[in-house]
Design an enzyme around this catalytic site. Structure first.
Site, PDB file in Angstrom:
ATOM      1  N   GLY A   1       0.564   5.834   0.204  1.00  0.00           N
ATOM      2  CA  GLY A   1      -0.275   7.007   0.389  1.00  0.00           C
ATOM      3  C   GLY A   1       0.571   8.253   0.448  1.00  0.00           C
ATOM      4  O   GLY A   1       1.774   8.246   0.155  1.00  0.00           O
ATOM      5  N   GLY A   2      -0.058   9.357   0.864  1.00  0.00           N
ATOM      6  CA  GLY A   2       0.627  10.639   0.879  1.00  0.00           C
ATOM      7  C   GLY A   2       1.670  10.763   1.959  1.00  0.00           C
ATOM      8  O   GLY A   2       2.571  11.602   1.868  1.00  0.00           O
ATOM      9  N   MET A   3       1.568   9.959   3.024  1.00  0.00           N
ATOM     10  CA  MET A   3       2.496  10.084   4.142  1.00  0.00           C
ATOM     11  C   MET A   3       3.477   8.928   4.223  1.00  0.00           C
ATOM     12  O   MET A   3       4.571   9.097   4.751  1.00  0.00           O
ATOM     13  CB  MET A   3       1.721  10.152   5.461  1.00  0.00           C
ATOM     14  CG  MET A   3       0.833  11.354   5.613  1.00  0.00           C
ATOM     15  SD  MET A   3       0.045  11.362   7.243  1.00  0.00           S
ATOM     16  CE  MET A   3      -0.795   9.802   7.260  1.00  0.00           C
ATOM     17  N   ALA A   4       3.084   7.749   3.731  1.00  0.00           N
ATOM     18  CA  ALA A   4       3.912   6.581   3.987  1.00  0.00           C
ATOM     19  C   ALA A   4       3.634   5.505   2.950  1.00  0.00           C
ATOM     20  O   ALA A   4       2.679   5.589   2.175  1.00  0.00           O
ATOM     21  CB  ALA A   4       3.634   6.039   5.394  1.00  0.00           C
ATOM     22  N   THR A   5       4.501   4.511   2.960  1.00  0.00           N
ATOM     23  CA  THR A   5       4.330   3.318   2.132  1.00  0.00           C
ATOM     24  C   THR A   5       4.369   2.097   3.049  1.00  0.00           C
ATOM     25  O   THR A   5       5.174   2.049   3.977  1.00  0.00           O
ATOM     26  CB  THR A   5       5.444   3.216   1.080  1.00  0.00           C
ATOM     27  OG1 THR A   5       5.408   4.386   0.254  1.00  0.00           O
ATOM     28  CG2 THR A   5       5.260   1.985   0.207  1.00  0.00           C
ATOM     29  N   VAL A   6       3.483   1.143   2.803  1.00  0.00           N
ATOM     30  CA  VAL A   6       3.396  -0.051   3.645  1.00  0.00           C
ATOM     31  C   VAL A   6       3.957  -1.248   2.877  1.00  0.00           C
ATOM     32  O   VAL A   6       3.642  -1.449   1.701  1.00  0.00           O
ATOM     33  CB  VAL A   6       1.938  -0.329   4.076  1.00  0.00           C
ATOM     34  CG1 VAL A   6       1.880  -1.587   4.931  1.00  0.00           C
ATOM     35  CG2 VAL A   6       1.384   0.851   4.850  1.00  0.00           C
TER      36      VAL A   6
ATOM     37  N   ASP B   1      -8.225  10.192  11.270  1.00  0.00           N
ATOM     38  CA  ASP B   1      -8.124   9.910   9.837  1.00  0.00           C
ATOM     39  C   ASP B   1      -8.928   8.656   9.493  1.00  0.00           C
ATOM     40  O   ASP B   1      -8.430   7.740   8.846  1.00  0.00           O
ATOM     41  CB  ASP B   1      -6.656   9.737   9.444  1.00  0.00           C
ATOM     42  CG  ASP B   1      -6.464   9.833   7.922  1.00  0.00           C
ATOM     43  OD1 ASP B   1      -7.346  10.405   7.246  1.00  0.00           O
ATOM     44  OD2 ASP B   1      -5.445   9.339   7.417  1.00  0.00           O
TER      45      ASP B   1
ATOM     46  N   ALA C   1       0.852  -1.187   0.000  1.00  0.00           N
ATOM     47  CA  ALA C   1       0.000   0.000   0.000  1.00  0.00           C
ATOM     48  C   ALA C   1       0.882   1.230   0.000  1.00  0.00           C
ATOM     49  O   ALA C   1       2.035   1.201   0.456  1.00  0.00           O
ATOM     50  CB  ALA C   1      -0.933   0.013   1.215  1.00  0.00           C
TER      51      ALA C   1
ATOM     52  N   LYS D   1       5.259   0.113   8.017  1.00  0.00           N
ATOM     53  CA  LYS D   1       4.880   1.389   7.399  1.00  0.00           C
ATOM     54  C   LYS D   1       6.085   2.313   7.447  1.00  0.00           C
ATOM     55  O   LYS D   1       6.580   2.646   8.525  1.00  0.00           O
ATOM     56  CB  LYS D   1       3.691   2.013   8.130  1.00  0.00           C
ATOM     57  CG  LYS D   1       3.342   3.404   7.617  1.00  0.00           C
ATOM     58  CD  LYS D   1       1.992   3.862   8.132  1.00  0.00           C
ATOM     59  CE  LYS D   1       0.884   3.081   7.486  1.00  0.00           C
ATOM     60  NZ  LYS D   1      -0.402   3.742   7.473  1.00  0.00           N
TER      61      LYS D   1
END
Length: 692
Positions: free
Chosen positions: A31-36, A145, A29, A51
């Site tokens: 997103g704008g803040m992190a990658t999982v 969130d 996954a 994460k």
């Protein structure tokens, strides 16, 4: 955060081992803040999710510190519907969070595939989400969130909520502030207060959960626009529309549930996820029993009628019965006989007409103003003549007409009485408002507006609610209660305090037991060298001994590693003054002795004991300092045999050279020396003997 099937082959993190423990696998996954990433915990041999925060956030030391604190807070949240946080760390500029790995899909995937989702299934999906949020709210943690991407649905059907604490760490550094032009997170789920001033509480999570319900029911987000700022503007200035406007078969009480959860005024929302969960279960029970319409449930769920008219969601009927009777016109039962399926209040500009209040099924999800076609035609003039002017009809026909008229009158009176009793019953009840966090005086005022009384219950300690503010009520917020009844409020005493005990000189095990005895906990244990505290014993605590702290506070301990070993430098052949100064700076004690040296200059170190290895502060190091070459007086050796004179001089440390005089006679008797007797000569120097 969008889930992906595989990670990028060129991702430099894939295959890397973070913190010597977590081997990064495929990307699942981003997103704008992190990658999982899916990863393998090499130490415990289990699959985890890691994460990794984006580099732009890691560059901010304040964010890193807040992220670490929030990660520790989230790790203490234990609930079967919450994704567990196992670890947090940093590795060569990579800030990461280690979480439970949940194989499966997200709620976003379900919405894409199935929406609009059946109301019963939608509420079944939101229940575990609310259970997770309720556990967090009870622990003083706000998610901030809540969105479909953070709701994970495992392959076995388990529902778990992720990212507790992470949003707080990000939002604390970058507020949800439209005025500042910055909106962190998914704007479609932001509550109005987060958009306006960036302040969030449990009711902000409730709002986002209400948006989730709407999106599952309809398949679309409630507010849509060309850019995020316009969406945020709509959250502040427009109500979430009724789901039944898109899905007409939805019961009115489902509309009311969404309206309550997404009220723009947060005081009108459920006070936390626990209250909303209670309301969702009521609605789900009604759905399970096949109830098409439940006016009482609608009345209980809708936001208070004190809400401004422009904030009442389109498609939901106001249910304040007193206000309806005062401002709205309702049809008389007899005049409305042909409109039994139309029961909504009809507004008119003329005077209010008394008569029975209609009750019964409401058209699902619609409020339509009266039209000419929907209003019964006026009675013809002859039907409105006084009874005395009615023509006389003789015989049985007239009697039958009279009997029918009498029965009709009885029926109208019975209906009017039933409607009046129903209206009176409805008017007897109200809903307990949310009082949590209010001062007693403000709570009393709010209850008075709801025609309720306040009683003080037994106060309780609380770490989440400020002192003198209300923790909770009995009955719970949102419960139905008779007007004039009493609501018992529980007032916070603030956190229960206890003094930090004296821990200096105790072992960690002893300190842990002592802290548990006063309901405190051991926090971070830091080790450092101490000259006076034995190894393994506590040097100090933070907070310090004697300070009052709330129960459950983490007490950090500094523990002795014993005396600090110091490397011993060798100053042999160096200036003695320099050697003494440097050794004292290292904490050693220095003992000086002096001796003559034929090879070491005056003032330099001839020898040092010890001169290598490691010692401890206050250990003694001995320096032998050179006094230079020793000067010795030449003895009288004249008339001594050469052998005797040579032995004497060599015994004093001289080197001897024997020379025969020009008149050498073979006696080997010393005629003189060079240097002469009585002269001072350096130790080890050469003395020349002249023999005859």
């Amino acid at each position: 955060m969008e889930r992906k099937d595989t990670g990028r082959a060129d991702d430099p993190l894939i295959g890397r081992v973070l913190d010597g423990r977590y081997q990064i696998g495929e990307q699942v996954a981003s997103g704008g803040m992190a990658t999982v990433y899916q990863a393998e915990d090499l130490r415990l041999e289990r699959t985890v999710a890691v994460k990794v925060m984006h580099a732009g956030l890691v560059d901010d030391p304040e964010f890193v510190a807040r992220f670490e604190r929030e990660a520790r807070s989230a790790a203490r949240l234990s609930h079967h519907n919450v994704v567990s946080v196992f670890d947090q760390g940093a590795d060569r500029g990579t800030l990461f969070l280690v979480m439970e790995y949940v194989p499966g899909i997200t709620l976003r995937d379900v919405i894409r595939r199935e929406a609009p989702i059946d109301a019963g299934r939608a509420l079944a999906l939101i229940e575990p989400v609310l259970a997770a949020l309720a556990a967090a709210h009870a622990a003083g943690i706000i998610h901030r969130d809540v969105k479909p991407e953070n709701v994970l649905i495992a392959d076995d059907g388990r529902v778990k909520v992720a990212d507790f604490g992470l949003a707080r760490a990000v939002n604390a550094e970058t507020q949800h502030t439209a005025a500042g032009g910055v909106l962190i997170g998914t704007v479609s789920y932001l509550s109005p207060e987060l958009v306006v001033d960036g302040r969030a509480d449990a009711r902000s999570d409730v709002y986002a959960a209400g948006v989730l319900i709407y999106e599952m029911l309809t398949g679309v987000k409630p507010h849509q626009a060309e850019n995020p700022i316009q969406v945020a503007y709509k959250h502040v200035h427009e109500d979430i529309p009724a789901p039944s406007l898109r899905v007409p078969e939805l019961p009115a009480y489902v509309d009311a549930l969404v309206a309550r959860a997404t009220a723009r005024d947060r005081d009108l929302r459920p006070s936390d996820a626990r209250v909303l969960l209670h309301q969702v279960r009521r609605v789900r029970q009604a759905l399970d029993h096949g109830i098409v319409d439940d006016p009482e449930l609608v009345a209980d769920l809708l936001p208070s009628s004190r809400h401004q008219p422009d904030s009442i969601p389109t498609g939901v009927i106001p249910v304040d019965r007193a206000a309806v009777r005062a401002h709205d016109e309702v049809y008389d039962q007899a005049a409305d006989a042909d409109y039994d399926d139309y029961t909504e209040p009809v507004v008119r500009t003329g005077p209010v007409r008394t008569g029975p209040v209609r009750t019964g099924p409401l058209p699902t999800g619609s409020v339509r103003p009266p039209t000419r076609d929907s209003v019964p035609p006026p009675l013809p003039p002859e039907a409105r003549r006084p009874l005395a002017e009615e023509p006389v009809v003789p015989g049985p026909k007239r009697d039958r007409s009279r009997r029918r008229g009498m029965w009709a009158l009885v029926a109208v009176l019975v209906l009017a009485l039933a409607a009046g009793v129903g209206a009176w019953q409805l008017g007897r009840y109200t809903t307990v408002p949310s009082l949590e966090g209010l001062q007693v005086a403000d709570a009393k005022t709010r209850l008075a507006r709801a025609d309720l009384k306040l009683r003080l219950g037994t106060p309780e300690y609380s770490t989440e609610v400020a002192k003198d503010s209300i923790i909770g009520t009995n009955p719970d917020p949102g419960d139905r209660i008779g007007k004039g009844d009493t609501v018992t409020v529980v007032v916070s005493l603030g956190p229960e305090l206890t003094a930090v005990p004296t821990l200096k000189g105790k072992t960690v095990a002893e300190a842990t037991a002592i802290l548990e005895g006063v309901k405190l906990e051991v926090g971070t244990v830091t080790q450092r060298y101490a000259e006076t505290i034995p190894k393994g014993q506590v040097i100090r605590s933070n907070p310090a001994a004697g300070e009052d702290q709330p129960l459950g506070t983490l007490i950090d301990l500094t523990v002795s590693k014993g005396r600090e070993p110091v490397a011993i430098p060798n100053y042999t052949g160096k200036k003695a003054k320099t050697a003494e100064k440097k050794l004292k700076e290292l904490g050693f004690q220095v003992r000086l002795t002096e001796d003559f040296s034929d090879t070491v200059k005056t003032g330099d170190v001839i020898s040092q004991t010890p001169n290598s290895g490691k010692g401890f502060k206050k250990d003694t190091i001995t320096l032998v300092v050179s006094k230079g070459v020793e000067m010795i007086e030449i003895p009288k050796v004249r008339r001594k045999s050469a052998t005797e004179a040579q032995a004497l001089l060599e015994g004093l440390g001289f080197r001897v050279e024997v020379r025969q005089s020009a008149l050498y006679l073979g006696y080997n008797v010393v005629a003189g020396s060079d240097p002469d007797a009585g002269t001072l000569a350096p130790h080890g120097s050469v003395v020349v003997l002249t023999v005859i």
